[in-house]
Scaffold this active site. Structure first.
Site, PDB file in Angstrom:
ATOM      1  N   VAL A 199       0.853  -1.191   0.000  1.00  0.00           N
ATOM      2  CA  VAL A 199       0.000   0.000   0.000  1.00  0.00           C
ATOM      3  C   VAL A 199       0.896   1.251   0.000  1.00  0.00           C
ATOM      4  CG1 VAL A 199      -1.912  -1.122   1.187  1.00  0.00           C
ATOM      5  CG2 VAL A 199      -0.177   0.035   2.535  1.00  0.00           C
TER       6      VAL A 199
ATOM      7  N   ARG B 101       6.717   1.150   1.870  1.00  0.00           N
ATOM      8  CA  ARG B 101       7.170   2.451   2.379  1.00  0.00           C
ATOM      9  C   ARG B 101       7.466   2.328   3.869  1.00  0.00           C
ATOM     10  NH1 ARG B 101       8.587   3.574  -1.734  1.00  0.00           N
ATOM     11  NH2 ARG B 101       7.958   5.206  -3.177  1.00  0.00           N
TER      12      ARG B 101
ATOM     13  N   ASP C 283      12.664  -3.567   3.085  1.00  0.00           N
ATOM     14  CA  ASP C 283      13.433  -2.927   2.020  1.00  0.00           C
ATOM     15  C   ASP C 283      13.352  -1.419   2.155  1.00  0.00           C
ATOM     16  OD1 ASP C 283      14.905  -3.091  -0.526  1.00  0.00           O
ATOM     17  OD2 ASP C 283      13.114  -2.173  -1.409  1.00  0.00           O
TER      18      ASP C 283
ATOM     19  N   GLU D 283      15.054   6.608   5.914  1.00  0.00           N
ATOM     20  CA  GLU D 283      16.069   6.057   4.999  1.00  0.00           C
ATOM     21  C   GLU D 283      16.812   7.117   4.184  1.00  0.00           C
ATOM     22  OE1 GLU D 283      13.260   3.543   2.711  1.00  0.00           O
ATOM     23  OE2 GLU D 283      13.883   4.668   0.951  1.00  0.00           O
TER      24      GLU D 283
ATOM     25  N   HIS E 197      16.306  -0.354   0.062  1.00  0.00           N
ATOM     26  CA  HIS E 197      15.401   0.139  -0.987  1.00  0.00           C
ATOM     27  C   HIS E 197      15.897  -0.267  -2.379  1.00  0.00           C
ATOM     28  CE1 HIS E 197      12.036   3.291  -1.481  1.00  0.00           C
ATOM     29  NE2 HIS E 197      12.001   2.444  -2.493  1.00  0.00           N
TER      30      HIS E 197
HETATM   31  N1  LIG Z   1      10.742  -0.840  -2.536  1.00  0.00           N
HETATM   32  C1  LIG Z   1      10.687  -0.302  -3.734  1.00  0.00           C
HETATM   33  O1  LIG Z   1      11.702  -0.230  -4.424  1.00  0.00           O
HETATM   34  C2  LIG Z   1       9.373   0.239  -4.259  1.00  0.00           C
HETATM   35  C3  LIG Z   1       9.307   0.656  -5.600  1.00  0.00           C
HETATM   36  C4  LIG Z   1       8.080   1.098  -6.113  1.00  0.00           C
HETATM   37  C5  LIG Z   1       6.958   1.155  -5.309  1.00  0.00           C
HETATM   38  N2  LIG Z   1       7.046   0.775  -4.005  1.00  0.00           N
HETATM   39  C6  LIG Z   1       5.874   0.852  -3.128  1.00  0.00           C
HETATM   40  O2  LIG Z   1       5.030  -0.277  -3.319  1.00  0.00           O
HETATM   41  C7  LIG Z   1       3.709   0.038  -2.852  1.00  0.00           C
HETATM   42  C8  LIG Z   1       2.666  -0.469  -3.817  1.00  0.00           C
HETATM   43  O3  LIG Z   1       2.804   0.171  -5.061  1.00  0.00           O
HETATM   44  P1  LIG Z   1       1.794  -0.098  -6.285  1.00  0.00           P
HETATM   45  O4  LIG Z   1       2.450   0.411  -7.509  1.00  0.00           O
HETATM   46  O5  LIG Z   1       1.302  -1.494  -6.251  1.00  0.00           O
HETATM   47  O6  LIG Z   1       0.611   0.884  -5.881  1.00  0.00           O
HETATM   48  P2  LIG Z   1      -0.897   0.852  -6.418  1.00  0.00           P
HETATM   49  O7  LIG Z   1      -1.385   2.248  -6.303  1.00  0.00           O
HETATM   50  O8  LIG Z   1      -0.984   0.165  -7.751  1.00  0.00           O
HETATM   51  O9  LIG Z   1      -1.649  -0.078  -5.346  1.00  0.00           O
HETATM   52  C9  LIG Z   1      -1.801   0.289  -4.014  1.00  0.00           C
HETATM   53  C10 LIG Z   1      -3.073  -0.379  -3.501  1.00  0.00           C
HETATM   54  O10 LIG Z   1      -3.156  -0.145  -2.101  1.00  0.00           O
HETATM   55  C11 LIG Z   1      -4.536   0.068  -1.785  1.00  0.00           C
HETATM   56  N3  LIG Z   1      -4.599   0.721  -0.472  1.00  0.00           N
HETATM   57  C12 LIG Z   1      -4.236   1.969  -0.137  1.00  0.00           C
HETATM   58  N4  LIG Z   1      -4.364   2.156   1.195  1.00  0.00           N
HETATM   59  C13 LIG Z   1      -4.822   0.992   1.708  1.00  0.00           C
HETATM   60  C14 LIG Z   1      -5.143   0.535   3.015  1.00  0.00           C
HETATM   61  N5  LIG Z   1      -5.018   1.334   4.067  1.00  0.00           N
HETATM   62  N6  LIG Z   1      -5.585  -0.722   3.156  1.00  0.00           N
HETATM   63  C15 LIG Z   1      -5.714  -1.532   2.105  1.00  0.00           C
HETATM   64  N7  LIG Z   1      -5.408  -1.180   0.832  1.00  0.00           N
HETATM   65  C16 LIG Z   1      -4.972   0.075   0.647  1.00  0.00           C
HETATM   66  C17 LIG Z   1      -5.071   0.863  -2.939  1.00  0.00           C
HETATM   67  O11 LIG Z   1      -6.477   0.773  -3.028  1.00  0.00           O
HETATM   68  C18 LIG Z   1      -4.359   0.179  -4.124  1.00  0.00           C
HETATM   69  O12 LIG Z   1      -5.126  -0.892  -4.658  1.00  0.00           O
HETATM   70  C19 LIG Z   1       3.704   1.557  -2.646  1.00  0.00           C
HETATM   71  O13 LIG Z   1       3.900   1.830  -1.268  1.00  0.00           O
HETATM   72  C20 LIG Z   1       4.933   2.019  -3.385  1.00  0.00           C
HETATM   73  O14 LIG Z   1       5.436   3.215  -2.831  1.00  0.00           O
HETATM   74  C21 LIG Z   1       8.219   0.313  -3.465  1.00  0.00           C
END
Ligand SMILES: NC(=O)c1ccc[n+]([C@@H]2O[C@H](COP(=O)([O-])OP(=O)(O)OC[C@H]3O[C@@H](n4cnc5c(N)ncnc54)[C@H](O)[C@@H]3O)[C@@H](O)[C@H]2O)c1
Length: 331
Positions: A206, A235, A259, A264, A296
């Site tokens: 999320v 995050r 991660d 960070e 990350h």
């Molecule tokens: N570690 C990394 O290198 C890295 C890289 C890119 C993205 N990310 C992170 O991965 C996560 C997911 O990204 P994504 O592209 O799948 O996003 P996305 O927007 O496609 O999906 C996020 C989902 O979370 C749901 N959501 C939001 N708040 C919620 C809650 N409180 N309870 C339940 N569901 C909830 C939304 O409805 C949505 O379906 C994000 O936090 C993004 O920042 C991490």
């Protein structure tokens, strides 16, 4: 048509050079320097800038570009929270980001880490490195025996679910908005509390929006199974890390793979090998046998870097041609 690219890392150069070769009508120059009020001058005479940095895009920086007649800026990453949007609005900036570059990169990493903690590879690798080749007590657990709770079924969460199914894990999911396919498969539970009560392993997908700040805290951890495994590649601010550490200390949390970390910035992507960490908590987490820390790097694959460079350069070119790319930021 002239694009100036800032902060180009060595690993981005092959993708950038391929893009330049495929677009011979465009003049591209690049630097490894980040964009700031001083380096903005390098873009003099160019039509658009292409950027990726944690450093803020401040009013001063945007003013410096504006004074050179530049109001097109394409980010090679997702995050736009370091842009001064008031200034951007005032100078009529066209901005794009790359919201989806490779969900598989992050999904795969999270599930690799999940399987690593289940098979206790940190302990096993340390034993093997010391030439101790005995099995016990480093016994693993199988994925197919786990109920894995996926929180967030967006782009990344859904790829993680596919991978988990390949392992034969029992997957349950929670999202505020239901995805049709996941719904049709009957994988949603109605509440987070149900997911906490049923899941042996919990993985977060999320966004770190204010509403989700510290959603993993003492109260939510108390609702989880004893010996729960938690994976966070989304995050850092989703977790109260002090409460997670307390959960690890008490044994409530058996294993944890992270991660991302709330503090960070300035910590990750820095070589601390001959220096003390500024933050004793990260040293403590890294030292634990049942905690896997990656800085990350979930996103950091050749495919993701290629997508970030290619999509953002295409967007820069679209802006120059007076078009609005699909990935333009609406602000
Ligand atoms: N570690 C990394 O290198 C890295 C890289 C890119 C993205 N990310 C992170 O991965 C996560 C997911 O990204 P994504 O592209 O799948 O996003 P996305 O927007 O496609 O999906 C996020 C989902 O979370 C749901 N959501 C939001 N708040 C919620 C809650 N409180 N309870 C339940 N569901 C909830 C939304 O409805 C949505 O379906 C994000 O936090 C993004 O920042 C991490």
């Amino acid at each position: 048509m002239k694009i100036f690219a800032y902060g180009i890392r060595d690993d981005e150069q092959p993708a950038l050079k391929d893009w330049i070769a495929a677009n011979p009508e465009v003049t591209v120059e690049f630097t490894d320097k980040l964009l700031d009020p001083e380096t903005a001058k390098l873009a003099e005479g160019f039509d658009a800038v292409n950027v990726y940095q944690q450093l803020d895009y401040t009013r001063e920086t945007l003013t410096a570009l504006h004074e050179l007649g530049i109001n097109k800026m394409s980010l090679r990453n997702v995050g736009t929270d370091n842009i001064d949007f008031d200034a951007a609005r005032e100078f009529d900036f066209s901005i794009s980001n790359v919201p989806v570059y490779s969900p598989n990169a992050i999904a795969e990493h999270s599930i690799i880490q999940m399987s690593r903690v289940l098979r206790r590879t940190k302990e096993l690798d340390a034993k093997v490195a010391k030439h101790d080749l005995r099995w016990a007590p480093t016994i693993g657990r199988e994925m197919r025996m786990q109920t894995v709770g996926v929180i967030g079924t967006g782009n990344i969460g859904r790829v993680a679910m596919q991978i988990l199914k390949g392992f034969g894990a029992k997957v349950i999911a929670y999202d505020l908005f239901h995805n049709d396919q996941v719904e049709a498969e009957g994988l949603y539970v109605d509440t987070l509390d149900e997911l906490y009560a049923q899941a042996d392993v919990i993985s977060l997908y999320v966004p770190g929006v204010p509403a989700n700040h510290h959603m993993i805290n003492a109260e939510s951890i108390a609702k989880m199974k004893d010996g729960v495994v938690i994976v966070n590649a989304s995050r850092g601010n989703l977790m109260d890390i002090d409460d997670v550490i307390a959960g690890l200390d008490s044994g409530k949390i058996a294993d944890f793979a992270m991660d991302v970390y709330e503090d960070e910035v300035g910590l990750f992507n820095v070589d601390w090998s001959n220096k003390e960490f500024p933050d004793p908590k990260i040293a403590d987490l890294i030292a634990r046998e049942n905690v896997l820390v990656t800085p990350h790097t979930a996103f950091y694959t050749t495919k993701a870097v290629l997508e970030m460079v290619t999509q953002s350069m295409d967007a820069s070119l679209a802006f120059i041609n007076g078009e609005t790319p699909k990935i333009a930021v609406k602000y």
